[in-house]
Design a protein around this motif. Sequence first.
Motif, PDB file in Angstrom:
ATOM      1  N   ASN A   3       0.754  -0.534  11.782  1.00 31.31           N
ATOM      2  CA  ASN A   3       1.437  -1.105  10.618  1.00 31.31           C
ATOM      3  C   ASN A   3       1.659  -2.593  10.862  1.00 31.31           C
ATOM      4  O   ASN A   3       2.026  -3.009  11.968  1.00 31.31           O
ATOM      5  CB  ASN A   3       2.767  -0.383  10.417  1.00 31.31           C
ATOM      6  N   MET A   4       1.442  -3.408   9.856  1.00 33.16           N
ATOM      7  CA  MET A   4       1.631  -4.848   9.998  1.00 33.16           C
ATOM      8  C   MET A   4       3.103  -5.207  10.175  1.00 33.16           C
ATOM      9  O   MET A   4       3.442  -6.253  10.731  1.00 33.16           O
ATOM     10  CB  MET A   4       1.051  -5.578   8.782  1.00 33.16           C
ATOM     11  N   VAL A   5       3.991  -4.334   9.733  1.00 33.03           N
ATOM     12  CA  VAL A   5       5.427  -4.586   9.832  1.00 33.03           C
ATOM     13  C   VAL A   5       5.955  -3.993  11.137  1.00 33.03           C
ATOM     14  O   VAL A   5       5.609  -2.855  11.485  1.00 33.03           O
ATOM     15  CB  VAL A   5       6.176  -3.971   8.625  1.00 33.03           C
ATOM     16  N   LYS A   6       6.742  -4.761  11.865  1.00 34.62           N
ATOM     17  CA  LYS A   6       7.317  -4.270  13.116  1.00 34.62           C
ATOM     18  C   LYS A   6       8.161  -3.022  12.856  1.00 34.62           C
ATOM     19  O   LYS A   6       8.811  -2.939  11.825  1.00 34.62           O
ATOM     20  CB  LYS A   6       8.191  -5.358  13.760  1.00 34.62           C
ATOM     21  N   PRO A   7       8.158  -2.047  13.779  1.00 32.99           N
ATOM     22  CA  PRO A   7       7.528  -2.068  15.116  1.00 32.99           C
ATOM     23  C   PRO A   7       6.065  -1.673  15.125  1.00 32.99           C
ATOM     24  O   PRO A   7       5.501  -1.422  16.188  1.00 32.99           O
ATOM     25  CB  PRO A   7       8.371  -1.052  15.878  1.00 32.99           C
ATOM     26  N   GLY A   8       5.433  -1.579  13.963  1.00 31.10           N
ATOM     27  CA  GLY A   8       4.007  -1.301  13.911  1.00 31.10           C
ATOM     28  C   GLY A   8       3.638   0.163  13.770  1.00 31.10           C
ATOM     29  O   GLY A   8       2.454   0.502  13.781  1.00 31.10           O
ATOM     30  N   THR A   9       4.602   1.045  13.631  1.00 31.70           N
ATOM     31  CA  THR A   9       4.336   2.475  13.562  1.00 31.70           C
ATOM     32  C   THR A   9       4.286   2.963  12.113  1.00 31.70           C
ATOM     33  O   THR A   9       4.690   2.255  11.184  1.00 31.70           O
ATOM     34  CB  THR A   9       5.424   3.251  14.318  1.00 31.70           C
ATOM     35  N   PHE A  10       3.794   4.208  11.966  1.00 36.08           N
ATOM     36  CA  PHE A  10       3.743   4.867  10.659  1.00 36.08           C
ATOM     37  C   PHE A  10       4.578   6.149  10.718  1.00 36.08           C
ATOM     38  O   PHE A  10       4.483   6.904  11.708  1.00 36.08           O
ATOM     39  CB  PHE A  10       2.297   5.230  10.274  1.00 36.08           C
TER      40      PHE A  10
ATOM     41  N   PHE B  86       6.691   6.076   2.056  1.00 37.03           N
ATOM     42  CA  PHE B  86       6.369   4.903   2.886  1.00 37.03           C
ATOM     43  C   PHE B  86       5.468   3.941   2.131  1.00 37.03           C
ATOM     44  O   PHE B  86       4.561   4.359   1.385  1.00 37.03           O
ATOM     45  CB  PHE B  86       5.676   5.359   4.178  1.00 37.03           C
ATOM     46  N   ASN B  87       5.707   2.658   2.316  1.00 33.50           N
ATOM     47  CA  ASN B  87       4.853   1.592   1.774  1.00 33.50           C
ATOM     48  C   ASN B  87       4.737   0.482   2.820  1.00 33.50           C
ATOM     49  O   ASN B  87       5.655   0.274   3.623  1.00 33.50           O
ATOM     50  CB  ASN B  87       5.438   1.000   0.487  1.00 33.50           C
ATOM     51  N   THR B  88       3.648  -0.241   2.790  1.00 38.49           N
ATOM     52  CA  THR B  88       3.472  -1.352   3.730  1.00 38.49           C
ATOM     53  C   THR B  88       2.630  -2.446   3.089  1.00 38.49           C
ATOM     54  O   THR B  88       1.718  -2.154   2.309  1.00 38.49           O
ATOM     55  CB  THR B  88       2.790  -0.875   5.031  1.00 38.49           C
ATOM     56  N   PRO B  89       2.899  -3.707   3.421  1.00 39.48           N
ATOM     57  CA  PRO B  89       2.089  -4.813   2.877  1.00 39.48           C
ATOM     58  C   PRO B  89       0.743  -4.966   3.575  1.00 39.48           C
ATOM     59  O   PRO B  89      -0.120  -5.701   3.099  1.00 39.48           O
ATOM     60  CB  PRO B  89       2.976  -6.036   3.126  1.00 39.48           C
ATOM     61  N   GLY B  90       0.545  -4.279   4.700  1.00 41.07           N
ATOM     62  CA  GLY B  90      -0.732  -4.431   5.370  1.00 41.07           C
ATOM     63  C   GLY B  90      -0.821  -3.665   6.668  1.00 41.07           C
ATOM     64  O   GLY B  90       0.164  -3.144   7.189  1.00 41.07           O
TER      65      GLY B  90
ATOM     66  N   PHE C  56       0.848  -1.191   0.000  1.00 39.44           N
ATOM     67  CA  PHE C  56       0.000   0.000   0.000  1.00 39.44           C
ATOM     68  C   PHE C  56       0.889   1.248   0.000  1.00 39.44           C
ATOM     69  O   PHE C  56       1.758   1.383   0.870  1.00 39.44           O
ATOM     70  CB  PHE C  56      -0.893   0.036   1.246  1.00 39.44           C
ATOM     71  N   PRO C  57       0.671   2.204  -0.911  1.00 39.42           N
ATOM     72  CA  PRO C  57       1.427   3.459  -0.874  1.00 39.42           C
ATOM     73  C   PRO C  57       1.015   4.296   0.336  1.00 39.42           C
ATOM     74  O   PRO C  57      -0.162   4.355   0.710  1.00 39.42           O
ATOM     75  CB  PRO C  57       1.041   4.152  -2.186  1.00 39.42           C
ATOM     76  N   GLY C  58       1.982   4.942   0.945  1.00 33.95           N
ATOM     77  CA  GLY C  58       1.718   5.691   2.169  1.00 33.95           C
ATOM     78  C   GLY C  58       0.698   6.796   2.017  1.00 33.95           C
ATOM     79  O   GLY C  58      -0.199   6.948   2.857  1.00 33.95           O
ATOM     80  N   LEU C  59       0.805   7.607   0.952  1.00 36.86           N
ATOM     81  CA  LEU C  59      -0.127   8.719   0.777  1.00 36.86           C
ATOM     82  C   LEU C  59      -1.549   8.233   0.529  1.00 36.86           C
ATOM     83  O   LEU C  59      -2.510   8.811   1.052  1.00 36.86           O
ATOM     84  CB  LEU C  59       0.352   9.614  -0.375  1.00 36.86           C
ATOM     85  N   ASP C  60      -1.702   7.174  -0.252  1.00 41.46           N
ATOM     86  CA  ASP C  60      -3.035   6.618  -0.490  1.00 41.46           C
ATOM     87  C   ASP C  60      -3.625   6.086   0.811  1.00 41.46           C
ATOM     88  O   ASP C  60      -4.827   6.277   1.100  1.00 41.46           O
ATOM     89  CB  ASP C  60      -2.966   5.497  -1.521  1.00 41.46           C
ATOM     90  N   LEU C  61      -2.800   5.422   1.586  1.00 42.28           N
ATOM     91  CA  LEU C  61      -3.262   4.889   2.866  1.00 42.28           C
ATOM     92  C   LEU C  61      -3.708   6.019   3.783  1.00 42.28           C
ATOM     93  O   LEU C  61      -4.766   5.921   4.438  1.00 42.28           O
ATOM     94  CB  LEU C  61      -2.132   4.084   3.520  1.00 42.28           C
ATOM     95  N   LEU C  62      -2.937   7.094   3.845  1.00 47.44           N
ATOM     96  CA  LEU C  62      -3.279   8.224   4.709  1.00 47.44           C
ATOM     97  C   LEU C  62      -4.612   8.846   4.299  1.00 47.44           C
ATOM     98  O   LEU C  62      -5.450   9.166   5.153  1.00 47.44           O
ATOM     99  CB  LEU C  62      -2.161   9.268   4.650  1.00 47.44           C
ATOM    100  N   GLU C  63      -4.829   8.991   3.012  1.00 43.98           N
ATOM    101  CA  GLU C  63      -6.060   9.603   2.523  1.00 43.98           C
ATOM    102  C   GLU C  63      -7.286   8.755   2.839  1.00 43.98           C
ATOM    103  O   GLU C  63      -8.312   9.265   3.331  1.00 43.98           O
ATOM    104  CB  GLU C  63      -5.960   9.829   1.014  1.00 43.98           C
ATOM    105  N   VAL C  64      -7.192   7.442   2.582  1.00 47.27           N
ATOM    106  CA  VAL C  64      -8.333   6.560   2.838  1.00 47.27           C
ATOM    107  C   VAL C  64      -8.579   6.418   4.336  1.00 47.27           C
ATOM    108  O   VAL C  64      -9.734   6.372   4.789  1.00 47.27           O
ATOM    109  CB  VAL C  64      -8.099   5.187   2.190  1.00 47.27           C
ATOM    110  N   ALA C  65      -7.522   6.378   5.121  1.00 45.46           N
ATOM    111  CA  ALA C  65      -7.675   6.259   6.568  1.00 45.46           C
ATOM    112  C   ALA C  65      -8.428   7.459   7.130  1.00 45.46           C
ATOM    113  O   ALA C  65      -9.321   7.308   7.981  1.00 45.46           O
ATOM    114  CB  ALA C  65      -6.301   6.127   7.230  1.00 45.46           C
ATOM    115  N   GLU C  66      -8.102   8.653   6.656  1.00 43.71           N
ATOM    116  CA  GLU C  66      -8.789   9.860   7.138  1.00 43.71           C
ATOM    117  C   GLU C  66     -10.260   9.844   6.739  1.00 43.71           C
ATOM    118  O   GLU C  66     -11.131  10.266   7.510  1.00 43.71           O
ATOM    119  CB  GLU C  66      -8.098  11.099   6.586  1.00 43.71           C
TER     120      GLU C  66
END
Length: 235
Positions: free
Chosen positions: A148-155, A163-167, A108-118
């Motif tokens: 964030n699914m990836v340790k340590p779990g922060t954004f 930023f990108n994350t698998p989940g 997931f791209p970071g900016l897209d994630l931030l927009e949908v989360a808001e």
Amino acid sequence: MDATTVRLILIVLGAILILALYLWERSRGPDEEGSDDGDDEDDTHEAAGPGGREPQGRHARDHVDDPDPEDEGDRPQAPAARADAAPDEGVPAPLLLQLSVAKRYGEFPGLDLLEVAESCGLRPGDMDIFHCLDEFDDGTRVYFSMANMVKPGTFPFDDMEGFNTPGMMLFAQLDGRPEDLTILEEMIATARKLATTLGGDVLDETRRPLTVRKEEELRKSVLANEARFARAARR
């Protein structure tokens, strides 16, 4: 019989006697040595026990005094304290709910994630993760959170562009309040919107696709948890 003949006879008899004594001493020596060896062997057997093994009593004592560290896992251990035990045993442990949103392909791209989360009501907050707050209580209660699914779990909220994350993982701790069922429904709806918009899948706590049957099981768990807290409050 003359003196010379008698002398020869005595010499021969003496030689025979000496030879007999020599042979007797020779045959007697190995017997005595064998007898000594037998005593030593008996001492060895007495120390080691039948078959060359140590006596059971001594073997057991040595095992207790110097245990093998590799055998520690086979030993019965003292019962560990329950992780969810509370200081007041009359208060039940909170119910933990957990859902995941995983990318089908890539990240997931970071900016897209931030927009949908808001758009889902998730706000960056404490511990550098997202939170869904109770707007009817001046924002003092966290309904659920997303890490964030990836340790340590922060954004990295200051650098979401790179930023990108698998989940992501959504979770909540429910302590038997009347709005707990609403929190579950909100959490499921948010996870589904994130997955649909960003191209991912909603997974349950076992990382399997969230099914309608599983949703119903979660609702029953929330209601049962509410009943447990209600019974505890009446005690």
